[in-house]
Design an enzyme around this catalytic site. Structure first.
Site, PDB file in Angstrom:
ATOM      1  N   GLU A   1     -40.974  97.223  26.254  1.00 40.61           N
ATOM      2  CA  GLU A   1     -42.278  96.785  25.758  1.00 40.61           C
ATOM      3  C   GLU A   1     -43.258  97.251  26.820  1.00 40.61           C
ATOM      4  O   GLU A   1     -43.233  96.754  27.948  1.00 40.61           O
ATOM      5  CB  GLU A   1     -42.228  95.256  25.622  1.00 40.61           C
ATOM      6  CG  GLU A   1     -43.279  94.679  24.754  1.00 40.61           C
ATOM      7  CD  GLU A   1     -44.197  93.863  25.578  1.00 40.61           C
ATOM      8  OE1 GLU A   1     -45.306  94.375  25.840  1.00 40.61           O
ATOM      9  OE2 GLU A   1     -43.835  92.757  25.966  1.00 40.61           O
TER      10      GLU A   1
ATOM     11  N   CYS B   1     -50.438  92.153  27.480  1.00 44.92           N
ATOM     12  CA  CYS B   1     -49.986  93.402  26.869  1.00 44.92           C
ATOM     13  C   CYS B   1     -50.551  93.552  25.465  1.00 44.92           C
ATOM     14  O   CYS B   1     -50.625  94.651  24.941  1.00 44.92           O
ATOM     15  CB  CYS B   1     -48.472  93.472  26.860  1.00 44.92           C
ATOM     16  SG  CYS B   1     -47.689  91.983  26.251  1.00 44.92           S
TER      17      CYS B   1
END
Ligand code: NDP
Length: 676
Positions: free
Chosen positions: A256, A295
């Site tokens: 990720e 994120c």
């Protein structure tokens, strides 16, 4: 300054040497030192495989879920300790709650999902039986079993509590031990979390290990049964996923990474509408929560060209009220970045973004700070840019701080094209009340995004917002976002398990999976199975009841009594014209009701309730004079932990006098345990 301790091979381990310093994001003071010199990472992995794995695999999914729930409760009790340490990472109390409470929330959500959606067993049966031969003696069934390795997590600095916990929950439920590697700048907070977990004594030995610093040569020791879950920069992801041991052993690797997430204002959301305000609020929230170090934060804000000025003005007005400062100062609404290095990184990225646009709010080099020294702490102003969407920079440069770029668009095709230029992102949001526009943009941008939020006045109150990954839903994205998937409910658990296509005869498939399947041996019990307690029942226990003839009178009585006078049951002429029936037929629900009348044992006993049916299918029409027999077979037992009963799933097969199945379904009951 003391070295942070690792927790490996069942005990605490302190590295040798002076170690690397880690600093308080607010004051610049040294908080801790990191060294894993002398730590044998290969031995830690062996310990996880040899001690943690077997201990976890002894437990059923429900027993693991009970431990996760208890752990969530323990951490909740001690969350203030975590908030205190979290402030030293630059986080405000609100930011800390996002990280700490969010992480605890994932544990609890997973515990509850596992209890509802996983069996109280050690094997997961994936999907339905696949008949592979005409005679029914050869079947296929996918099963999932825990991998015999260790789930190695490599975490980012921005979520030192949520990150490790959201990765731990699915691995733990799957029966796979975890090794946590925190990011250096905020490792001291993850260390406090691990201390709380170890002190709780809740987790089996070896189920969780922690390396406070570099992983050393750990990757050299990875096997094909281990997994790696990485969060961080795309460049580190690339280095790690091409590590020779990962490539050689096909280690399951999930990443990720960086993501240029978008939020788009719909053309219907003109200034003055609720959606316009929601867009601006969402943008400001994403820029300032965790000082933009999320994120999923909005990096690209797409705005219809005609509304750009209005959005800049409304957003700037909101940003001017943001108070940057020390997390403990009362008026602070935005804290510091995690480190001075991170501030330098943000400034570098903003410089690159300015090549393709201009700053319309904030100054990367100056910021007014409350309650702390602006230079010693990693503070930076929120920065809003207006960019040129035809240039590459706004779609490629991720300034990992309180930074977003407004990008004008004209028309849906252009918006979809611009969104895709991020080359794969974690999250996108479409702020619109227009469902047709939402459909077009959602379907156009979905291939490039792991999660999409459509926000409007109708769902705003309950919405969890643009930037919140939910444990029930997939977190991850294609391409640049890393290509991995985390959480996603039970999908995340299965990620840690091996799916195997098992082929065999019905008796063997039933023995391996612990549930009766069609074609496997049935045993008619001496007593009615409804008189047996949970511990006394076994898959395959069967009752055959009937026959019962269905008369015209039964059908007419049922029709009048329920009000279901559909022509196929009541009107001979109309029924004759129906291509499927050609004559009057019995109601499906009458068949199911008559079957219940045949199989039920009426007296009080261990069966406490019928809580539904699954997979009900009416297979063959029943006409007047047909007689019905029901075969009820115990299919699956799911004892509930710490409850006096469990679930029993029965296969119900209603057949006609010629043996044809007329209805088939699963009956779901709650049955008492004997001990209760
Ligand atoms: P990194 O990719 O450098 O680090 C992420 C993790 O990988 C850390 O735990 C780090 O450990 C570890 N790591 C780095 N190199 C290795 C290696 N060779 N072997 C094993 N582990 C390694 O990211 P940063 O945390 O430094 O952040 C850099 C940028 O990444 C940010 O500015 C941001 O742009 C992006 N980022 C994206 C996130 C997202 O979720 N999309 C989250 C965080 C950052 P250590 O800290 O000890 O070096």
């Amino acid at each position: 300054m003391p070295l942070l301790r690792s927790h490996v091979q069942g005990g605490w381990h302190t590295g040798t040497g002076e170690g690397r310093p880690v600093y308080d994001a607010v004051t610049g003071e040294e908080v801790a030192r990191l060294s894993t010199d002398g730590l044998d990472a290969g031995a830690a992995l062996d310990y996880g495989r040899a001690v943690g794995g077997p201990a976890l695999r002894e437990l059923t999914f429900h027993q693991r879920a009970a431990l996760l729930k208890a752990l969530g409760g323990h951490l909740r009790e001690h969350r203030k300790d975590l908030y205190t340490v979290s402030a030293r990472t630059g986080a405000t109390l609100g930011d800390s709650k996002f990280d700490v409470d969010g992480g605890i929330g994932v544990l609890l959500a997973y515990a509850s999902k596992a209890k509802r959606e996983l069996p109280n067993d050690t094997v997961y049966v994936d999907g339905d039986i696949e008949p592979l031969g005409k005679g029914g003696t050869f079947l296929g069934q996918h099963v999932c079993t825990p991998r015999r390795g260790v789930a190695v997590q490599v975490n980012a600095f921005n979520f030192p509590v949520w990150g490790p916990l959201e990765k731990l929950a699915p691995a733990f439920l799957a029966g796979v031990p975890t090794l946590i590697k925190p990011a250096s700048p905020t490792a001291f907070l993850t260390a406090t979390l691990v201390e709380l977990i170890v002190d709780s004594g809740l987790l089996p030995d070896g189920a969780l290990q922690f390396v406070a610093g570099s992983l050393g040569d750990a990757f050299d020791h990875l096997t094909g049964q281990d997994l790696v879950s990485f969060t961080g920069s795309a460049s580190t992801a690339q280095t790690l996923r091409t590590h020779p041991a990962i490539v050689r052993n096909s280690v399951r690797f999930s990443a990720e990474a960086d993501s240029l997430n978008f939020s788009a204002l719909g053309p219907d959301a003109t200034p003055g509408t609720a959606e316009f305000d929601l867009f601006v609020t969402g943008l400001v929230t994403e820029m300032t929560v965790k000082a933009g170090q999320k994120c999923t934060a909005i990096r690209r804000a797409f705005v219809p060209s005609q509304h750009v000025d209005a959005v800049i003005s409304a957003t700037s007005e909101r940003l001017s009220k943001v108070v940057v400062g020390a997390p403990d100062a009362e008026s602070t609404t935005m804290g510091a970045l995690a480190s001075l290095d991170q501030r330098e990184e943000v400034r570098r990225s903003v410089k690159a973004l300015r090549d393709a646009g201009r700053i319309v709010f904030g100054d990367p080099d100056t910021v007014e700070v409350t309650g702390a020294d602006a230079q010693r702490g990693a503070f930076v102003s929120p920065l809003l840019l207006l960019g040129d969407p035809q240039r590459a920079e706004p779609h490629e440069v991720e300034a990992f701080g309180p930074v977003s770029t407004i990008l004008p668009y004209d028309g849906t095709d252009q918006l979809i094209d611009f969104a895709a230029r991020g080359q794969g992102s974690l999250a996108g949001s479409i702020v619109t009340a227009d469902t047709a526009f939402a459909r077009e943009i959602a379907l156009g941008t979905a291939p490039f995004h792991g999660r999409l939020l459509v926000l409007n006045e109708r769902d705003a109150k309950e919405s969890t917002g643009h930037g919140s990954p939910m444990p029930q839903l997939v977190h991850g994205g294609p391409g640049r976002a890393g290509g991995g998937e985390e959480m996603g409910g039970i999908r995340g658990v299965l990620h840690h398990m091996q799916r195997t296509a098992l082929q065999g005869d019905p008796d063997t498939i039933a023995a391996v999976t612990g549930r009766w399947v069609q074609g496997a041996e049935r045993r008619e019990t001496d007593v009615h199975p409804f008189r047996l307690h949970l511990e006394e029942l076994k898959p395959g226990d069967t009752l055959v009841a009937g026959p019962r003839t269905v008369s015209q009178q039964d059908v007419e009585h049922f029709a009048k009594f329920t009000g279901d006078t559909f022509y196929a049951h009541m009107d001979a002429e109309a029924a004759a014209a129906n291509p499927l029936f050609g004559e009057r037929v019995a109601h499906g629900y009458l068949i199911v009701s008559l079957a219940a009348g045949l199989f039920v044992d009426p007296d009080p006993g261990p069966v406490l309730a019928n809580f539904g049916v699954d997979n009900l299918r009416f297979l063959t029409p029943v006409t007047f004079g047909d007689s019905l027999t029901v075969t009820l077979t115990c299919k699956q037992l799911t004892p509930r932990e710490s409850a006096g009963y469990g679930e029993v799933r029965w296969d119900a097969d209603v057949t006609r006098q010629d043996g044809q199945s007329v209805a088939r379904y699963d009956v779901l009951t709650l049955v008492a345990k004997k001990e209760s």
